[in-house]
Scaffold this motif. Structure first.
Motif, mmCIF file in Angstrom:
data_model
loop_
_atom_site.group_PDB
_atom_site.id
_atom_site.type_symbol
_atom_site.label_atom_id
_atom_site.label_comp_id
_atom_site.label_asym_id
_atom_site.label_seq_id
_atom_site.Cartn_x
_atom_site.Cartn_y
_atom_site.Cartn_z
ATOM 1 N N VAL A 4 0.951 -1.225 -0.107
ATOM 2 C CA VAL A 4 -0.099 -0.020 -0.090
ATOM 3 C C VAL A 4 0.813 1.252 -0.052
ATOM 4 O O VAL A 4 1.782 1.289 0.926
ATOM 5 N N THR A 5 0.487 2.251 -0.847
ATOM 6 C CA THR A 5 1.451 3.514 -1.134
ATOM 7 C C THR A 5 0.430 4.659 -0.774
ATOM 8 O O THR A 5 -0.733 4.783 -1.170
ATOM 9 N N SER A 6 1.035 5.804 -0.296
ATOM 10 C CA SER A 6 0.385 7.049 -0.321
ATOM 11 C C SER A 6 1.338 8.146 -0.379
ATOM 12 O O SER A 6 2.346 8.117 -0.190
ATOM 13 N N TYR A 20 7.217 -0.545 -11.417
ATOM 14 C CA TYR A 20 8.161 -1.368 -11.394
ATOM 15 C C TYR A 20 7.652 -2.627 -10.348
ATOM 16 O O TYR A 20 7.938 -3.915 -10.721
ATOM 17 N N LEU A 21 7.343 -2.481 -9.383
ATOM 18 C CA LEU A 21 6.960 -3.489 -8.325
ATOM 19 C C LEU A 21 5.745 -4.242 -9.275
ATOM 20 O O LEU A 21 5.613 -5.609 -9.002
ATOM 21 N N ARG A 22 4.790 -3.589 -10.000
ATOM 22 C CA ARG A 22 3.613 -4.467 -10.531
ATOM 23 C C ARG A 22 4.238 -5.249 -11.765
ATOM 24 O O ARG A 22 3.819 -6.400 -11.770
ATOM 25 N N SER A 23 5.463 -4.873 -12.283
ATOM 26 C CA SER A 23 5.956 -5.339 -13.421
ATOM 27 C C SER A 23 6.786 -6.790 -12.880
ATOM 28 O O SER A 23 6.926 -7.593 -13.637
ATOM 29 N N ASN A 24 7.070 -6.643 -11.550
ATOM 30 C CA ASN A 24 7.416 -7.994 -10.676
ATOM 31 C C ASN A 24 6.583 -8.630 -10.085
ATOM 32 O O ASN A 24 6.774 -9.444 -9.006
ATOM 33 N N VAL A 28 -0.106 -4.046 -5.689
ATOM 34 C CA VAL A 28 0.071 -2.753 -5.162
ATOM 35 C C VAL A 28 -1.527 -2.018 -5.231
ATOM 36 O O VAL A 28 -2.126 -1.828 -6.131
ATOM 37 N N VAL A 29 -1.449 -1.482 -3.804
ATOM 38 C CA VAL A 29 -2.981 -0.492 -3.951
ATOM 39 C C VAL A 29 -2.223 0.925 -3.588
ATOM 40 O O VAL A 29 -1.810 1.161 -2.555
#
Length: 329
Positions: A4-6, A20-24, A28-29
């Motif tokens: 989770v990011t904000s 990048y994280l999603r490509s790996n 991610v929310v």
């Protein structure tokens, strides 16, 4: 394990990291409070029932209640905003990670005493050497030198082509909330007008409420407006000379990147003396007195653009974040 990011608009510098994280294959929310609508407290509470890792680039303790006192326009523009301390209370993440969005004062300015709250995080990803920070934060928080979050090589982007044969100057406008509150939209353009010349590319920060100012710049000046969402690093790389309307993270970014840079110096927002003191550690910065809003002479611009500035900005290591996630999954 979900991430989770904000953050909020220009202070949300995690977009490329999220990509990048999603490509790996990391789920991610992301909550950019400049783009999400409505109250997200319910969503955070729902996420609290599963293991999460929380990553933020926001001011740790800058809640709307605090913002109402020190930057009321922020409070009015971001009605659903939650500070990281509020997010963590609702989310109850397994691990929390902080990476700064401000290269001038990476761990917060004195007005909200953020520095003393870094031990709330499990990890702090520092843009420079983390040894001194580690000693001050304590052993419970792991400080890692990770590079500058807005500068990366794993997701390559082409340089922005700046047209024309003349000196290519990029003006980054900071202190926007102060200027808008004091002068209004038209008055803000008038304040910047001596710098808004034909060979100047101007970039506003990605904040709510800048559209009217952008429109006036297009209509009333010869400067070329750059989209507010454009990467500052890409603009800095493409420019011959960078100008900032005041001291700022962007200005530190430019100096650390090795680009000749000018700061307009007056008493707006803070006194000139305070501004110079805050930037004293940046070698190679050129000051221009702007108390009377005078134009910058052409020979001064050409001379400054030829000065050598030693850069020391390192690209962000996205794999550090990925390794932290894998370690705690």
């Amino acid at each position: 394990m979900k991430v989770v990011t904000s953050g909020a608009d220009s202070e949300y510098v995690l977009g490329d990291l999220v990509q990048y994280l999603r490509s790996n294959h990391v789920e991610v929310v992301d909550f950019d409070f400049g783009r999400v609508d409505g109250c997200i407290k319910k969503k955070l509470s729902e996420l609290s029932h599963q293991p999460t890792i929380y990553i933020t680039s926001a001011h740790t303790t800058l809640s709307r209640r605090v913002a109402k006192l020190i930057i009321p326009r922020f409070c009015a523009n971001y009605t659903n905003y939650l500070a990281p301390v509020e997010v963590m209370a609702l989310l109850r993440p397994r691990i929390s990670i902080f990476t700064p969005h401000d290269l001038l004062s990476p761990y917060g300015d004195s007005n909200v005493n953020e520095y003393s709250n870094l031990d709330l995080y499990d990890y702090v990803l520092a843009p420079f050497s983390a040894d001194e920070l580690q000693q001050q934060v304590g052993s419970a928080t792991k400080c890692i030198e990770a590079g500058w979050i807005k500068y990366h090589t794993l997701l390559p982007e082409a340089l922005i082509p700046l047209r024309g044969e003349a000196l290519k100057i990029v003006l980054f406008v900071s202190m926007i909330q102060h200027l808008q509150m004091k002068y209004g939209d038209q008055g803000m353009v008038d304040y910047l007008r001596p710098v808004l010349k034909k060979n100047v590319y101007v970039k506003m920060p990605a904040w709510k409420g800048i559209e009217a100012v952008e429109r006036l710049i297009r209509e009333q000046t010869e400067a070329t407006l750059v989209d507010a969402d454009t990467s500052s690093i890409r603009l800095i790389q493409a420019a011959d000379l960078v100008i900032s309307s005041t001291i700022s993270s962007i200005l530190a970014e430019s100096i650390y990147f090795g680009k000749p840079s000018i700061c307009l110096l007056d008493d707006e927002g803070e006194s000139a003396a305070v501004k110079q003191a805050k930037m004293a550690h940046l070698q190679g910065l050129t000051w221009f007195p702007y108390f009377d809003r005078q134009e910058l002479p052409e020979d001064f611009l050409l001379e400054t653009a030829q000065r050598k500035v030693t850069g020391r900005l390192q690209p962000f290591d996205f794999d550090i974040v990925l390794s932290i996630i894998e370690k705690h999954s």
